[in-house]
Design a protein around this motif. Structure first.
Motif, PDB file in Angstrom:
ATOM      1  N   SER A 160     -11.004  17.713 -64.525  1.00 46.10           N
ATOM      2  CA  SER A 160     -10.998  19.169 -64.438  1.00 46.10           C
ATOM      3  C   SER A 160      -9.638  19.690 -64.003  1.00 46.10           C
ATOM      4  N   ASP A 161      -9.399  20.961 -64.298  1.00 44.89           N
ATOM      5  CA  ASP A 161      -8.194  21.633 -63.840  1.00 44.89           C
ATOM      6  C   ASP A 161      -8.514  22.423 -62.574  1.00 44.89           C
ATOM      7  N   GLY A 162      -7.483  22.655 -61.766  1.00 51.50           N
ATOM      8  CA  GLY A 162      -7.661  23.445 -60.555  1.00 51.50           C
ATOM      9  C   GLY A 162      -7.012  22.772 -59.371  1.00 51.50           C
ATOM     10  N   PRO A 163      -7.167  23.364 -58.194  1.00 50.91           N
ATOM     11  CA  PRO A 163      -6.595  22.774 -56.987  1.00 50.91           C
ATOM     12  C   PRO A 163      -7.140  21.372 -56.750  1.00 50.91           C
ATOM     13  N   VAL A 164      -6.304  20.511 -56.193  1.00 52.33           N
ATOM     14  CA  VAL A 164      -6.720  19.140 -55.916  1.00 52.33           C
ATOM     15  C   VAL A 164      -7.598  19.103 -54.667  1.00 52.33           C
ATOM     16  N   VAL A 165      -8.675  18.334 -54.747  1.00 50.84           N
ATOM     17  CA  VAL A 165      -9.558  18.098 -53.612  1.00 50.84           C
ATOM     18  C   VAL A 165      -9.739  16.591 -53.474  1.00 50.84           C
ATOM     19  N   LEU A 166      -9.486  16.057 -52.287  1.00 47.49           N
ATOM     20  CA  LEU A 166      -9.737  14.649 -52.016  1.00 47.49           C
ATOM     21  C   LEU A 166     -11.160  14.501 -51.499  1.00 47.49           C
ATOM     22  N   LEU A 167     -11.954  13.666 -52.167  1.00 45.59           N
ATOM     23  CA  LEU A 167     -13.335  13.418 -51.766  1.00 45.59           C
ATOM     24  C   LEU A 167     -13.430  12.080 -51.043  1.00 45.59           C
ATOM     25  N   CYS A 168     -13.782  12.114 -49.768  1.00 46.67           N
ATOM     26  CA  CYS A 168     -14.054  10.899 -48.995  1.00 46.67           C
ATOM     27  C   CYS A 168     -15.526  10.580 -49.194  1.00 46.67           C
ATOM     28  N   PRO A 169     -15.841   9.525 -49.934  1.00 44.87           N
ATOM     29  CA  PRO A 169     -17.223   9.329 -50.402  1.00 44.87           C
ATOM     30  C   PRO A 169     -18.166   8.828 -49.325  1.00 44.87           C
ATOM     31  N   GLY A 170     -19.456   9.048 -49.562  1.00 49.75           N
ATOM     32  CA  GLY A 170     -20.478   8.400 -48.765  1.00 49.75           C
ATOM     33  C   GLY A 170     -20.432   6.910 -49.039  1.00 49.75           C
ATOM     34  N   LEU A 171     -20.933   6.114 -48.130  1.00 49.21           N
ATOM     35  CA  LEU A 171     -20.784   4.660 -48.212  1.00 49.21           C
ATOM     36  C   LEU A 171     -21.395   4.107 -49.499  1.00 49.21           C
ATOM     37  N   GLY A 172     -20.538   3.512 -50.331  1.00 50.22           N
ATOM     38  CA  GLY A 172     -21.009   2.887 -51.551  1.00 50.22           C
ATOM     39  C   GLY A 172     -21.451   3.839 -52.638  1.00 50.22           C
ATOM     40  N   THR A 173     -21.115   5.126 -52.518  1.00 50.49           N
ATOM     41  CA  THR A 173     -21.573   6.095 -53.520  1.00 50.49           C
ATOM     42  C   THR A 173     -20.589   6.196 -54.674  1.00 50.49           C
ATOM     43  N   ILE A 174     -21.019   6.840 -55.725  1.00 54.44           N
ATOM     44  CA  ILE A 174     -20.293   6.861 -56.988  1.00 54.44           C
ATOM     45  C   ILE A 174     -20.099   8.293 -57.461  1.00 54.44           C
ATOM     46  N   PRO A 175     -19.216   8.521 -58.434  1.00 55.69           N
ATOM     47  CA  PRO A 175     -18.968   9.886 -58.907  1.00 55.69           C
ATOM     48  C   PRO A 175     -20.228  10.603 -59.390  1.00 55.69           C
ATOM     49  N   GLU A 176     -21.169   9.845 -59.970  1.00 59.18           N
ATOM     50  CA  GLU A 176     -22.395  10.469 -60.487  1.00 59.18           C
ATOM     51  C   GLU A 176     -23.218  11.135 -59.400  1.00 59.18           C
ATOM     52  N   ALA A 177     -22.927  10.832 -58.133  1.00 56.80           N
ATOM     53  CA  ALA A 177     -23.626  11.506 -57.040  1.00 56.80           C
ATOM     54  C   ALA A 177     -23.178  12.953 -56.888  1.00 56.80           C
ATOM     55  N   TRP A 178     -22.101  13.332 -57.568  1.00 54.00           N
ATOM     56  CA  TRP A 178     -21.556  14.692 -57.487  1.00 54.00           C
ATOM     57  C   TRP A 178     -21.524  15.311 -58.883  1.00 54.00           C
TER      58      TRP A 178
END
Length: 306
Positions: free
Chosen positions: A21-39
């Motif tokens: 996606s385009d837009g401001p950068v956001v760093l995601l600190c994930p939940g333990l062992g989680t994957i992009p599909e969780a968001w």
């Protein structure tokens, strides 16, 4: 979504990912062992932000460290810094979910120059196990003891846990059952989205997963008084893993913190994806206003006096 490897400070090869996606950068600190599909909402082209994140050490394509004790909070913060450095990002909004809240707040405390804002979802900045079962009225010390005891039990029988989880079918039916289990609640996400998020998660090594959790069990409650950037806390009203009262209390000392309790379980990204996008967009606007004000102040201060 694009994945690629980066090197952390101790040489561990970390698999990072970023949305398209385009837009401001956001760093995601994930939940333990989680994957992009969780968001799911953050992976859509119209999310309004470009997300950077990574997979925890020893999970989902990230190598285990050569020294397997290097799975402490310090090491997770180092991995976050490596992801930012690889992307050429000096400063951005940082999100955290579950255990990722500990990483996000630790990053903001140790490296305030890197963090322009914080969104903390379903987590506490310290005493991870002490936040468990609080929503059920269980006293903090008891919740901590029960949480630690359960984690150690799962580690002790991890071969059996793997045998079950690695063979359970993950489909629309099992996802629907999970959504009605009480551990997770029916939400805005379709069962197919939940199945996507769960499928890779249950394929992990249970023993290593427990070791990752126990490695941060001794991190005490953190005082966030010195955090000087806009903060948003999202807490799940029915969250048995991260007591919403404790999550909100952690930022009570911050006059610039915004809190919102939503009718979800621990799985806010799946059960309230619209709220996540809405609150993140609002936080990005707040951050932009603060950054402009800071820039104007610096500009005025650098002008020669008449």
């Amino acid at each position: 979504m694009r994945e690629h490897h980066v090197r952390s400070a101790d040489g561990t090869r970390v698999l990072a990912w970023q949305s398209g996606s385009d837009g401001p950068v956001v760093l995601l600190c994930p939940g333990l062992g989680t994957i992009p599909e969780a968001w799911p909402a953050l992976l859509l082209p119209d999310s309004g932000v470009r997300v950077l994140s990574w997979y925890h050490r020893g999970t989902l394509g990230t190598d285990r460290p050569a020294d397997e004790s290097r799975i402490t909070l310090d090491d997770h913060v180092a991995d976050a810094l490596a992801v930012l450095a690889d992307a050429g990002v000096d400063r951005c909004v940082v999100m955290g979910w579950s255990m990722g809240v500990m990483v996000a707040t630790e990053l903001a405390t140790r490296h305030p120059e890197k963090v322009s804002g914080l969104l903390l979802a379903a987590g506490v900045p310290g005493d991870l196990f002490g936040a468990m079962l609080g929503v059920l009225g269980v006293p903090r010390p008891v919740g901590r003891a029960l949480g630690l005891g359960f984690a150690k039990l799962m580690g002790g029988i991890s071969p059996l846990v793997d045998l079950v989880l690695h063979n359970v079918p993950v489909n629309r039916v099992t996802a629907t059952l999970l959504q009605h289990s009480g551990f997770m609640l029916p939400g805005a996400s379709d069962p197919d989205e939940v199945a996507k998020a769960v499928r890779r998660f249950v394929g992990q090594d249970a023993d290593w997963y427990v070791r990752l959790a126990l490695a941060v069990a001794d991190v005490p409650q953190r005082d966030l008084t010195g955090v000087g950037v806009p903060v948003t806390v999202l807490a799940g009203r029915y969250d048995v893993l991260a007591d919403p009262e404790q999550a909100v209390a952690a930022v009570a000392c911050l006059p610039h913190a915004r809190t919102r309790v939503v009718p979800t379980s621990h799985f806010i990204p799946l059960e309230a994806p619209g709220v996540v996008v809405e609150e993140l967009a609002e936080l990005v606007r707040r951050v932009a206003a603060v950054e402009r004000a800071r820039s104007d102040t610096l500009t005025r201060g650098s002008r020669p006096r008449a």
